[in-house]
Design an enzyme around this catalytic site. Structure first.
Site, PDB file in Angstrom:
ATOM      1  N   SER A 231       0.774  -1.226   0.132  1.00 49.54           N
ATOM      2  CA  SER A 231      -0.088   0.137   0.211  1.00 49.54           C
ATOM      3  C   SER A 231       0.994   1.238  -0.172  1.00 49.54           C
ATOM      4  CB  SER A 231      -0.707  -0.118   1.151  1.00 49.54           C
ATOM      5  OG  SER A 231      -1.500   1.188   1.480  1.00 49.54           O
TER       6      SER A 231
ATOM      7  N   TYR B  90      -1.878  -1.213  10.591  1.00 47.41           N
ATOM      8  CA  TYR B  90      -2.044  -1.336   9.133  1.00 47.41           C
ATOM      9  C   TYR B  90      -0.778  -0.997   8.461  1.00 47.41           C
ATOM     10  CZ  TYR B  90      -4.116  -1.192   4.276  1.00 47.41           C
ATOM     11  OH  TYR B  90      -4.087  -1.309   3.146  1.00 47.41           O
TER      12      TYR B  90
END
Ligand code: NAD
Length: 251
Positions: free
Chosen positions: A142, A157
């Site tokens: 990401s 995350y």
């Protein structure tokens, strides 16, 4: 060169979101798809895979449960005869300030986003290695695996997505001798249920996301498929251990 016809690709998180878009894009290009997800029923959209021709099956499994995942990947190898590609796309996110992150937030996130990815790739790579035909792995990091996305509050995350890129670097070196390439893509803000959940919890995030990249909009999951096709196919036979940002010019 960009052909994936007849390749068997395992996609986790394949029932929806990015995983489903990768499955559909690969199926449209002639690949056979073994999709793994938690959902009991993947929903009518999953039928779109069968309209592409080829062989496609859905397997219900939790990627954090080693025994279940191993049995599932054994079944896939038996059902399809081989495994040529792997996209461990199952992932979760917890959006809470660092000081309020609970041990469960951290453990759950690491379990799915890191341990689930590790185990899926290990089990698929073992099959590819035993076949002797090699293969390609495309992990999903990401933009959160490249820098802080503050004011988003996604510390677990972020840690998990940096870990994915570290894992890719290490195992690309170890698996090259087995003719297995390992890369990752790092999507920016892409419209999926995951992003929707973050925007619903905090409506100011939509504006933040839309203004976060050069194109001033959210991405569509189909816009990631070209990069995945390239990495899954023989168009990228000298590419391994790399990460590719597909983020509308975010960084
Ligand atoms: P999503 O929530 O829409 O879909 C994730 C899928 O993973 C779901 O179908 C879910 O059931 C499945 N899943 C979750 N835990 C699982 C488990 N333990 N076992 C099996 N399946 C499980 O999310 P998404 O946006 O499609 O995200 C897919 C991947 O892309 C994730 O790794 C995410 O971190 C990454 N990503 C997404 C974005 C984005 O903007 N949407 C950006 C960068 C990276």
């Amino acid at each position: 060169k960009f052909l994936v016809k007849d390749k068997v690709v395992v996609v986790t998180g394949g029932a929806r979101g990015l995983g489903f878009s990768f499955a559909l894009g690969l199926a449209q290009a002639g690949a056979n798809i073994a999709a793994i997800d938690l959902d009991v029923a993947p929903g009518p959209h999953f039928e779109r895979l069968s309209q592409c021709g080829g062989k496609h099956r859905y397997y219900r499994a939790d990627v954090t449960n080693y025994e279940v995942l191993k049995a599932t990947i054994d079944s896939i190898a038996r059902d399809f005869g081989s495994i040529d590609g792997c996209i461990p796309a199952a992932g979760i996110i917890r959006d809470r300030p660092f000081l309020q992150h609970t041990p469960e937030d951290l453990i759950d996130t690491m379990n799915v986003n890191v341990i689930g990815v590790f185990l899926t790739v290990q089990l698929c790579a073992a099959k590819m290695s035993a076949q002797g035909t090699g293969g390609s792995v495309v992990c999903i990091s990401s933009t959160a695996g490249h820098r802080s996305l503050f004011p988003q509050t996604i510390s677990a995350y972020t840690a998990s997505k940096y870990a994915v890129r570290g894992l890719v670097k290490q195992i690309a070196s170890e698996l090259a001798q087995h003719k297995i390439r390992v890369n990752s893509i790092s999507p920016g803000v892409i419209k999926t249920d995951m992003l929707e959940s973050v925007m619903q919890a905090n409506p100011t995030r939509r504006k933040l996301f839309e203004s976060s990249n050069a194109m001033q909009r959210l991405g569509n999951s189909e816009e990631l498929v070209g990069m995945v096709l390239c990495l899954m196919s023989d168009a990228s036979t000298f590419t391994t251990g790399q990460d590719f940002l597909v983020d509308g010019g975010q960084i």
